[in-house]
Design an enzyme around this catalytic site. Structure first.
Site, PDB file in Angstrom:
ATOM      1  N   ASP A 157       1.045  -1.168   0.128  1.00  0.00           N
ATOM      2  CA  ASP A 157      -0.066  -0.156  -0.049  1.00  0.00           C
ATOM      3  C   ASP A 157       0.989   1.084  -0.031  1.00  0.00           C
ATOM      4  O   ASP A 157       2.154   1.416   0.448  1.00  0.00           O
ATOM      5  CB  ASP A 157      -0.918  -0.039   1.106  1.00  0.00           C
ATOM      6  CG  ASP A 157      -2.200   1.093   1.092  1.00  0.00           C
ATOM      7  OD1 ASP A 157      -3.220   0.192   0.861  1.00  0.00           O
ATOM      8  OD2 ASP A 157      -2.144   1.996   1.060  1.00  0.00           O
ATOM      9  N   SER A 158       0.514   2.325  -0.434  1.00  0.00           N
ATOM     10  CA  SER A 158       1.271   3.538  -0.451  1.00  0.00           C
ATOM     11  C   SER A 158       0.998   4.200   0.787  1.00  0.00           C
ATOM     12  O   SER A 158       1.680   5.336   1.024  1.00  0.00           O
ATOM     13  CB  SER A 158       0.787   4.467  -1.760  1.00  0.00           C
ATOM     14  OG  SER A 158      -0.646   4.859  -1.818  1.00  0.00           O
ATOM     15  N   ASP A 168      -7.131  -4.910  -5.165  1.00  0.00           N
ATOM     16  CA  ASP A 168      -8.264  -4.249  -4.610  1.00  0.00           C
ATOM     17  C   ASP A 168      -8.047  -2.714  -4.769  1.00  0.00           C
ATOM     18  O   ASP A 168      -7.909  -2.064  -3.439  1.00  0.00           O
ATOM     19  CB  ASP A 168      -8.698  -4.692  -3.170  1.00  0.00           C
ATOM     20  CG  ASP A 168      -9.965  -4.061  -2.853  1.00  0.00           C
ATOM     21  OD1 ASP A 168     -10.913  -3.583  -3.492  1.00  0.00           O
ATOM     22  OD2 ASP A 168     -10.117  -3.856  -1.414  1.00  0.00           O
ATOM     23  N   CYS A 181     -14.399  -1.166  -7.378  1.00  0.00           N
ATOM     24  CA  CYS A 181     -15.258  -0.531  -6.648  1.00  0.00           C
ATOM     25  C   CYS A 181     -15.831   0.707  -7.267  1.00  0.00           C
ATOM     26  O   CYS A 181     -16.526   1.372  -6.538  1.00  0.00           O
ATOM     27  CB  CYS A 181     -14.859  -0.304  -5.092  1.00  0.00           C
ATOM     28  SG  CYS A 181     -13.441   0.956  -4.965  1.00  0.00           S
TER      29      CYS A 181
HETATM   30  N1  SAH Z   1      -8.206  -4.012   0.223  1.00  0.00           N
HETATM   31  C1  SAH Z   1      -8.288  -3.189   1.297  1.00  0.00           C
HETATM   32  C2  SAH Z   1      -9.132  -1.803   0.534  1.00  0.00           C
HETATM   33  C3  SAH Z   1      -8.232  -1.234  -0.374  1.00  0.00           C
HETATM   34  S1  SAH Z   1      -8.870   0.740  -0.446  1.00  0.00           S
HETATM   35  C4  SAH Z   1      -9.085  -3.670   2.219  1.00  0.00           C
HETATM   36  O1  SAH Z   1      -9.877  -4.793   2.078  1.00  0.00           O
HETATM   37  O2  SAH Z   1      -9.372  -3.307   3.584  1.00  0.00           O
HETATM   38  C5  SAH Z   1      -7.285   1.318  -1.523  1.00  0.00           C
HETATM   39  C6  SAH Z   1      -6.177   1.480  -0.968  1.00  0.00           C
HETATM   40  O3  SAH Z   1      -5.378   1.847  -2.090  1.00  0.00           O
HETATM   41  C7  SAH Z   1      -5.987   2.373   0.163  1.00  0.00           C
HETATM   42  O4  SAH Z   1      -5.423   1.762   1.384  1.00  0.00           O
HETATM   43  C8  SAH Z   1      -4.874   3.204  -0.592  1.00  0.00           C
HETATM   44  O5  SAH Z   1      -3.977   3.775   0.411  1.00  0.00           O
HETATM   45  C9  SAH Z   1      -4.285   2.528  -1.629  1.00  0.00           C
HETATM   46  N2  SAH Z   1      -3.772   3.135  -2.853  1.00  0.00           N
HETATM   47  C10 SAH Z   1      -4.073   4.148  -3.340  1.00  0.00           C
HETATM   48  N3  SAH Z   1      -3.399   4.487  -4.469  1.00  0.00           N
HETATM   49  C11 SAH Z   1      -2.276   3.580  -4.499  1.00  0.00           C
HETATM   50  C12 SAH Z   1      -1.235   3.410  -5.117  1.00  0.00           C
HETATM   51  N4  SAH Z   1      -0.851   3.928  -6.468  1.00  0.00           N
HETATM   52  N5  SAH Z   1      -0.251   2.388  -4.936  1.00  0.00           N
HETATM   53  C13 SAH Z   1      -0.535   1.766  -3.407  1.00  0.00           C
HETATM   54  N6  SAH Z   1      -1.730   1.982  -2.829  1.00  0.00           N
HETATM   55  C14 SAH Z   1      -2.547   3.003  -3.272  1.00  0.00           C
END
Ligand code: SAH
Length: 382
Positions: free
Chosen positions: A241-242, A288, A328
């Site tokens: 995650d970022s 996701d 989503c």
């Molecule tokens: N799978 C998670 C929900 C994901 S929500 C669960 O079930 O709880 C989307 C996530 O993507 C967020 O945590 C956000 O910080 C991350 N995100 C957004 N852009 C990103 C990127 N370019 N690289 C990595 N993570 C990213």
């Protein structure tokens, strides 16, 4: 309030929203008013909540006349809770009220064990009488230790509502531990994205766990929802995650469950490219991402983003491996998403089987007439 023929036919087809441009006359109607709606010929169509600011000017709350709005609110809350009693299993965290899909447009309520969190999205739902009724009914029905209001400042600005801070409206407690499918998570009601966890994925977490094995990669892992479920089955799990703050909570969640997970702070697009180029391989991959298509206009760019991610993930998937991939974005239909996956698989000349085609958990019901309530797509492929 009178509607144009386009507005009325939208309601007659089962939708509950009417856009401002389809209202014939609304002068003098106060913000957040309860209004009776009629077609051009004056035929009664239903009772609605009015917003003077949003493009969605009308949200139907009942096809009938309503003379006791607070009584109706109490009844709807009771019905929402009763429905969860039927469909929610293996968790003490779930969505209690999902706006239009629970016939309470503009209201979201989530439960995390002994805490409730609510969010108001419209002028009407922000009225003091409705808020007080909501808080008292939730308290009576669910006996939470505390209730927290979560505020999205942008939503309040768009609805021209006065600024308000997130905070406790009942009780003192603001953090707790909740569990889903036997996996435990920390919850802090006053920080974090959305209303806390991604409750809509709860049933997909269990599905992921059923199919998972070997070495697993959870991309866009947030606080570890998928990763910690995968860790019940897999020999090694990495989560990407970022957001550093999300990963810090993910790490505390791993400790809470006595699991080892490797958390990687990175841009997922860069990391997938580097890992795919380096020839890394996994048995289970979860994708996701956040909603890429926030409007119809950005759909094409969004589809390119989805394809790039899925293509890279498929490259890294061992033969017989499992890919669980989600979108989503409401604007991406299930058919568009399937087509994108077909193209990615085609580019790699990799035949894929659909093990499961899933959506959001049942505590996020779908209202047939309101396609916007069905937003989550989840394919499990092998
Ligand atoms: N799978 C998670 C929900 C994901 S929500 C669960 O079930 O709880 C989307 C996530 O993507 C967020 O945590 C956000 O910080 C991350 N995100 C957004 N852009 C990103 C990127 N370019 N690289 C990595 N993570 C990213």
């Amino acid at each position: 309030m009178k509607l144009s023929s386009r507005g009325s036919s939208r309601l007659k087809s089962g939708h509950v929203w009417v856009y401002r441009s389809d209202i014939v006359f609304s002068d003098g109607v106060p913000p957040g008013a309860v209004v009776e709606v009629a077609d051009e010929r004056g035929k009664f169509l239903g009772t609605a909540l009015y917003s003077s600011a949003s493009q969605i000017a009308i949200r139907i709350i009942s096809p009938n006349k309503v003379d006791d709005l607070l009584g109706l609110l109490r009844k709807r809350i009771q019905n929402s809770i009763a429905y969860r009693g039927l469909v929610v299993r293996e968790t003490d965290a779930y969505r209690v009220i999902f706006s239009e899909a629970d016939f309470l447009p503009g209201l979201i309520v989530d439960r995390y064990n002994d805490l409730l969190s609510f969010q108001v999205l419209t002028q009407a739902m922000d009225s003091e009488a409705l808020r007080q009724t909501l808080i008292s009914e939730l308290g009576d029905q669910l006996k939470p230790a505390a209730i927290v209001e979560r505020v999205d400042p942008r939503v309040r600005e768009l609805e021209q509502l006065p600024a308000r801070a997130s905070g406790l409206v009942h009780g003192e407690k603001s953090n707790t531990v909740f569990s889903m499918n036997g996996v435990r998570f920390h919850f802090d009601a006053l920080v974090g994205q959305k209303t806390g966890a991604f409750l809509d994925q709860r049933e997909n977490y269990a599905a992921a766990q059923r199919h998972a094995r070997g070495e697993a990669l959870d991309v866009f892992c947030y606080q570890g929802g998928f990763a910690l479920h995968l860790a019940q089955q897999c020999s090694k799990v990495s989560g990407v995650d970022s957001s550093r703050s999300a990963l810090e909570v993910a790490d505390r969640n791993a400790a809470l469950n006595g699991r080892e997970v490797e958390w990687i702070e990175a841009n997922a697009f860069d990391l997938l490219r580097d890992y795919a180029d380096a020839g890394r391989q996994y048995d289970t991959i979860v994708l996701d991402p956040p909603a890429f298509a926030r409007s119809k206009r950005t759909l094409e760019t969004a589809m390119r983003g989805y394809k790039e991610l899925n293509l890279r993930a498929l490259k890294m998937l061992r033969p017989g491996g499992v890919l669980l991939t989600c979108s989503c974005s409401y604007h991406v239909s299930e058919a568009d998403f399937a087509q994108m996956l077909r193209e990615a698989a085609g580019d790699l000349r990799r035949p894929l089987r659909v093990l499961e085609r899933r959506g959001q958990s049942q505590d996020h019901p779908v209202l047939l007439g309101v396609p916007e309530t069905a937003y989550l797509k989840c394919f499990i492929l092998s």
